[in-house]
Design an enzyme around this catalytic site. Sequence first.
Site, short mmCIF file in Angstrom:
data_model
loop_
_atom_site.label_atom_id
_atom_site.label_comp_id
_atom_site.label_asym_id
_atom_site.label_seq_id
_atom_site.Cartn_x
_atom_site.Cartn_y
_atom_site.Cartn_z
N ASN A 114 -3.05 16.26 68.67
CA ASN A 114 -2.52 15.56 67.50
C ASN A 114 -1.85 16.59 66.61
O ASN A 114 -2.49 17.54 66.17
CB ASN A 114 -3.66 14.86 66.75
CG ASN A 114 -3.17 14.18 65.48
OD1 ASN A 114 -2.00 13.88 65.34
ND2 ASN A 114 -4.08 13.93 64.56
N TYR A 255 -1.50 7.19 53.22
CA TYR A 255 -0.99 6.17 54.13
C TYR A 255 -1.67 6.10 55.49
O TYR A 255 -2.01 5.02 55.96
CB TYR A 255 0.52 6.39 54.32
CG TYR A 255 1.20 5.47 55.31
CD1 TYR A 255 1.49 4.15 54.97
CD2 TYR A 255 1.56 5.92 56.57
CE1 TYR A 255 2.12 3.30 55.87
CE2 TYR A 255 2.19 5.07 57.48
CZ TYR A 255 2.47 3.77 57.12
OH TYR A 255 3.08 2.93 58.01
N SER A 296 -1.84 -1.00 53.79
CA SER A 296 -2.25 0.32 53.31
C SER A 296 -2.13 0.48 51.80
O SER A 296 -2.64 1.46 51.25
CB SER A 296 -1.44 1.41 54.01
OG SER A 296 -0.06 1.21 53.81
N ASP A 359 2.59 2.24 48.91
CA ASP A 359 2.03 3.58 49.00
C ASP A 359 3.08 4.68 49.05
O ASP A 359 2.83 5.80 48.65
CB ASP A 359 1.10 3.69 50.21
CG ASP A 359 1.76 3.19 51.49
OD1 ASP A 359 2.72 3.82 51.94
OD2 ASP A 359 1.33 2.16 52.01
#
Length: 489
Positions: A114, A255, A296, A359
């Site tokens: 990631n 987010y 979100s 957001d």
Amino acid sequence: MATELKGLNEECGIFGVWRDPDAAQRTYIGLHSLQHRGQEGAGIVTRTPTGKFAIHKGLGLLADVFSNPDDLTNLIGRSAIGHVRYGTAGSRGVENVQPLLFHYLQGDVAMAHNGNLTNAITLRHQLEEQGAIFQSNSDTEVLMHLIQHQKQASFSEKLKASLRQIKGGFAYLILTENALYAALDPNGFRPLVIGQLANGAFVIASETCALTAVGAEFVRDVEPGELVQIDDQGIKISHFTTETQLAICSMEFIYFARPDSNLYGVNVHRARQRMGKRLAQENPLDVDIVVGVPNSSLSAAAGVAEQLGVPNEMGLIKNQYSSRTFIQPTPKLREQGVEMKLTVLSAVVAGKKVALVDDSLVRGTTSKYIVKMLKKAGAKAVHLMISSPPLKYPCFYGIDIEHTRELMAANLTVKEMCVAIGADSLHFLSLPGLIDAIGLHQDASNDGLCVAYFDGKYPTPLYDYAADFEVPKTAKDTMLSATGVAKEK
């Protein structure tokens, strides 16, 4: 590099488990709770009782990739790693879906990643000159080739030496015949946590929500620069570098992360509530109701409503089964895509002065459509409130923002953005307000947060991306104004 910024997208989510009788099934459940981090591909690798590896992966959502019950039952073994990914432009082939599996004479190795390496291109060129052959265009593969070129005796020492060569944002899970490894970059840009199941098995995941989903108890966060090794003897934590400085991505709090996750002890939902409250403190508007853009922004909307002392209404309904709007080929079809995704409750907004809370603001396209929809439904006024600062700069650590050409705040002033969107007013959370609201309380720059997307101050050198770095037009205007040269816009 992408030619058009479609929106904010994470690179992926990762999950791993060691010595659990239901390893594949547990990994599937963990990945399902991380689906928000990537929807374009998924995969799971297990270590079989014979020491060989079994893999199943494909393009699409996790449930689509594992649509056949045999897809999971065939993945036998007590240890596994899994991955859900978002693919950037030009890298959406199945060859880039992770985990990546490598076969060597010494045994199989699987890897999931990631983040984004900022020196991957340079390293790849060097490795290819030394004879390496790459099977994908993912920067994840770079680390595996580096490991094979190391001269140290043990795999862990080879891994540490290789981790010191790569730069950027990374959270790795690596599965070998004898151990499960996890590593986090020296700045901890991406979250990574350790949990333990009731049967004693250890799990590692991108977020704590995945630990909760599989019934694991939170043990600790993986700290920047750490290498975690889990094997039959237990868990061992060491450092591949001590030159560390926490700078977790602030967009995780704004987010990306799920509201029920905790990042370094801070609950994401509570942090977003505080962002909304601080936003309203900095911008005390006269409105009748607050409406958050699902999903979100709902936590921030609650904070705005609490501070302003007005009702927090459900003025927008999200269709959870709609397609992604950015794939539509024309502006008209994209607008219809937004209308498919969101519906306005006219009974709630008609005749009201609305504080619309979102957001972040990327291209501004969706915000423009939502404002238009609210006014069409009878809203008396729409004041757009963004619970983060203006997003002006690209990200090089694992978020799909590689240039500034379509970042609205990079090219227009706040007043110009407001006019373009069609809102009655536009307000952003200040950068100090964001840092205070998240409240990591770390003895580090910006309280342990990376806020480069807002101020352009990157916590690391950009390496391969340095030549591509673009200074936003609004930043140029600011610099010119400081010298007294720029004219009023």
